[in-house]
Design a protein around this motif. Structure first.
Motif, PDB file in Angstrom:
ATOM      1  N   GLU A  71      -8.102 -14.406   4.006  1.00  0.00           N
ATOM      2  CA  GLU A  71      -7.109 -14.819   5.053  1.00  0.00           C
ATOM      3  C   GLU A  71      -5.987 -13.542   4.839  1.00  0.00           C
ATOM      4  O   GLU A  71      -5.397 -13.322   3.893  1.00  0.00           O
ATOM      5  N   ILE A  72      -5.680 -12.937   6.130  1.00  0.00           N
ATOM      6  CA  ILE A  72      -4.449 -12.169   6.235  1.00  0.00           C
ATOM      7  C   ILE A  72      -3.479 -12.645   6.559  1.00  0.00           C
ATOM      8  O   ILE A  72      -3.443 -13.572   7.685  1.00  0.00           O
ATOM      9  N   THR A  73      -2.314 -13.039   5.910  1.00  0.00           N
ATOM     10  CA  THR A  73      -1.228 -13.744   6.170  1.00  0.00           C
ATOM     11  C   THR A  73      -0.047 -12.884   6.224  1.00  0.00           C
ATOM     12  O   THR A  73       1.070 -13.357   6.799  1.00  0.00           O
ATOM     13  N   HIS A  74       0.282 -11.634   5.920  1.00  0.00           N
ATOM     14  CA  HIS A  74       1.303 -10.786   5.989  1.00  0.00           C
ATOM     15  C   HIS A  74       1.005  -9.395   6.109  1.00  0.00           C
ATOM     16  O   HIS A  74      -0.080  -8.941   5.736  1.00  0.00           O
ATOM     17  N   ARG A  75       1.896  -8.565   6.809  1.00  0.00           N
ATOM     18  CA  ARG A  75       1.888  -7.274   7.043  1.00  0.00           C
ATOM     19  C   ARG A  75       2.514  -6.157   5.916  1.00  0.00           C
ATOM     20  O   ARG A  75       3.578  -6.792   5.276  1.00  0.00           O
ATOM     21  N   LEU A  76       1.789  -5.364   5.490  1.00  0.00           N
ATOM     22  CA  LEU A  76       2.474  -4.470   4.516  1.00  0.00           C
ATOM     23  C   LEU A  76       3.063  -3.252   5.157  1.00  0.00           C
ATOM     24  O   LEU A  76       4.185  -2.716   4.555  1.00  0.00           O
ATOM     25  N   SER A  77       2.432  -2.819   6.046  1.00  0.00           N
ATOM     26  CA  SER A  77       2.864  -1.597   6.683  1.00  0.00           C
ATOM     27  C   SER A  77       2.423  -1.769   8.158  1.00  0.00           C
ATOM     28  O   SER A  77       1.497  -2.302   8.732  1.00  0.00           O
ATOM     29  N   ARG A 131       5.678  -5.611  -0.522  1.00  0.00           N
ATOM     30  CA  ARG A 131       5.300  -4.529   0.228  1.00  0.00           C
ATOM     31  C   ARG A 131       5.332  -3.151  -0.845  1.00  0.00           C
ATOM     32  O   ARG A 131       4.197  -2.403  -1.029  1.00  0.00           O
ATOM     33  N   LYS A 132       6.486  -2.982  -1.355  1.00  0.00           N
ATOM     34  CA  LYS A 132       6.518  -1.804  -2.192  1.00  0.00           C
ATOM     35  C   LYS A 132       5.662  -1.719  -3.363  1.00  0.00           C
ATOM     36  O   LYS A 132       5.041  -0.680  -3.596  1.00  0.00           O
ATOM     37  N   GLY A 133       5.634  -2.869  -3.929  1.00  0.00           N
ATOM     38  CA  GLY A 133       4.643  -3.073  -5.188  1.00  0.00           C
ATOM     39  C   GLY A 133       3.233  -2.866  -4.827  1.00  0.00           C
ATOM     40  O   GLY A 133       2.316  -2.246  -5.496  1.00  0.00           O
ATOM     41  N   VAL A 134       2.633  -3.321  -3.688  1.00  0.00           N
ATOM     42  CA  VAL A 134       1.392  -3.468  -3.324  1.00  0.00           C
ATOM     43  C   VAL A 134       1.159  -1.745  -2.838  1.00  0.00           C
ATOM     44  O   VAL A 134      -0.062  -1.300  -3.172  1.00  0.00           O
ATOM     45  N   LEU A 135       1.726  -1.168  -2.198  1.00  0.00           N
ATOM     46  CA  LEU A 135       1.852   0.136  -1.386  1.00  0.00           C
ATOM     47  C   LEU A 135       1.688   1.192  -2.906  1.00  0.00           C
ATOM     48  O   LEU A 135       0.674   2.071  -2.961  1.00  0.00           O
ATOM     49  N   GLN A 136       2.371   0.820  -3.725  1.00  0.00           N
ATOM     50  CA  GLN A 136       2.663   1.896  -5.058  1.00  0.00           C
ATOM     51  C   GLN A 136       1.279   1.574  -5.797  1.00  0.00           C
ATOM     52  O   GLN A 136       0.634   2.449  -6.509  1.00  0.00           O
ATOM     53  N   ALA A 137       0.847   0.327  -6.127  1.00  0.00           N
ATOM     54  CA  ALA A 137      -0.499  -0.072  -6.842  1.00  0.00           C
ATOM     55  C   ALA A 137      -1.600   0.706  -6.080  1.00  0.00           C
ATOM     56  O   ALA A 137      -2.632   1.115  -6.771  1.00  0.00           O
ATOM     57  N   THR A 184       5.486   4.439  -0.174  1.00  0.00           N
ATOM     58  CA  THR A 184       6.414   3.444   0.637  1.00  0.00           C
ATOM     59  C   THR A 184       7.220   4.033   1.831  1.00  0.00           C
ATOM     60  O   THR A 184       7.174   5.242   1.886  1.00  0.00           O
ATOM     61  N   GLN A 185       7.782   3.051   2.441  1.00  0.00           N
ATOM     62  CA  GLN A 185       8.493   3.591   3.647  1.00  0.00           C
ATOM     63  C   GLN A 185       9.612   4.579   3.334  1.00  0.00           C
ATOM     64  O   GLN A 185      10.119   5.558   4.005  1.00  0.00           O
ATOM     65  N   GLN A 186      10.273   4.274   2.253  1.00  0.00           N
ATOM     66  CA  GLN A 186      11.237   5.104   1.667  1.00  0.00           C
ATOM     67  C   GLN A 186      10.763   6.577   1.278  1.00  0.00           C
ATOM     68  O   GLN A 186      11.465   7.353   1.778  1.00  0.00           O
ATOM     69  N   GLU A 187       9.653   6.407   0.572  1.00  0.00           N
ATOM     70  CA  GLU A 187       8.993   7.842   0.561  1.00  0.00           C
ATOM     71  C   GLU A 187       8.886   8.587   1.604  1.00  0.00           C
ATOM     72  O   GLU A 187       8.932   9.674   1.848  1.00  0.00           O
ATOM     73  N   ARG A 188       8.217   7.844   2.719  1.00  0.00           N
ATOM     74  CA  ARG A 188       7.871   8.500   3.853  1.00  0.00           C
ATOM     75  C   ARG A 188       9.064   9.077   4.997  1.00  0.00           C
ATOM     76  O   ARG A 188       9.133  10.144   5.276  1.00  0.00           O
ATOM     77  N   SER A 189      10.211   8.272   4.633  1.00  0.00           N
ATOM     78  CA  SER A 189      11.294   8.701   5.381  1.00  0.00           C
ATOM     79  C   SER A 189      12.265  10.247   4.839  1.00  0.00           C
ATOM     80  O   SER A 189      12.712  10.718   5.382  1.00  0.00           O
ATOM     81  N   HIS A 190      11.683  10.432   3.564  1.00  0.00           N
ATOM     82  CA  HIS A 190      12.161  11.614   2.868  1.00  0.00           C
ATOM     83  C   HIS A 190      11.485  12.793   3.122  1.00  0.00           C
ATOM     84  O   HIS A 190      11.794  13.830   2.508  1.00  0.00           O
ATOM     85  N   ASP A 191      10.280  12.562   3.567  1.00  0.00           N
ATOM     86  CA  ASP A 191       9.380  13.836   3.935  1.00  0.00           C
ATOM     87  C   ASP A 191       9.615  14.635   5.034  1.00  0.00           C
ATOM     88  O   ASP A 191      10.420  14.271   5.929  1.00  0.00           O
TER      89      ASP A 191
END
Length: 67
Positions: free
Chosen positions: A24-30, A49-55, A60-67
């Motif tokens: 079951e999909i319950t939440h959005r990560l991105s 979200r941050k933990g899953v994306l790193q795994a 992460t959103q923060q990393e994308r905004s610094h590119d």
């Protein structure tokens, strides 16, 4: 509801057990590139979200905004 059925078979030929489960999909990560207006999922908490994306090795959103 966003559900799918998963079927699993033990690879050990002596065992031969089979299983069925539900995913079951319950939440959005991105955010999606092409949002479906019929699907309204809450975002998982930021720390999750941050933990899953790193795994997964994804930025992460923060990393994308610094590119």
């Amino acid at each position: 509801m966003l559900l799918s059925t998963t079927y699993l078979v033990c690879r050990n030929v002596v065992c031969g057990a089979t299983f069925a489960g539900v995913d079951e999909i319950t939440h959005r990560l991105s955010p999606p590139s092409f949002p479906n207006p019929e699907i309204d999922l809450p975002y998982a908490p930021r720390v999750v979200r941050k933990g899953v994306l790193q795994a997964l090795g994804l930025p992460t959103q923060q990393e994308r905004s610094h590119d």
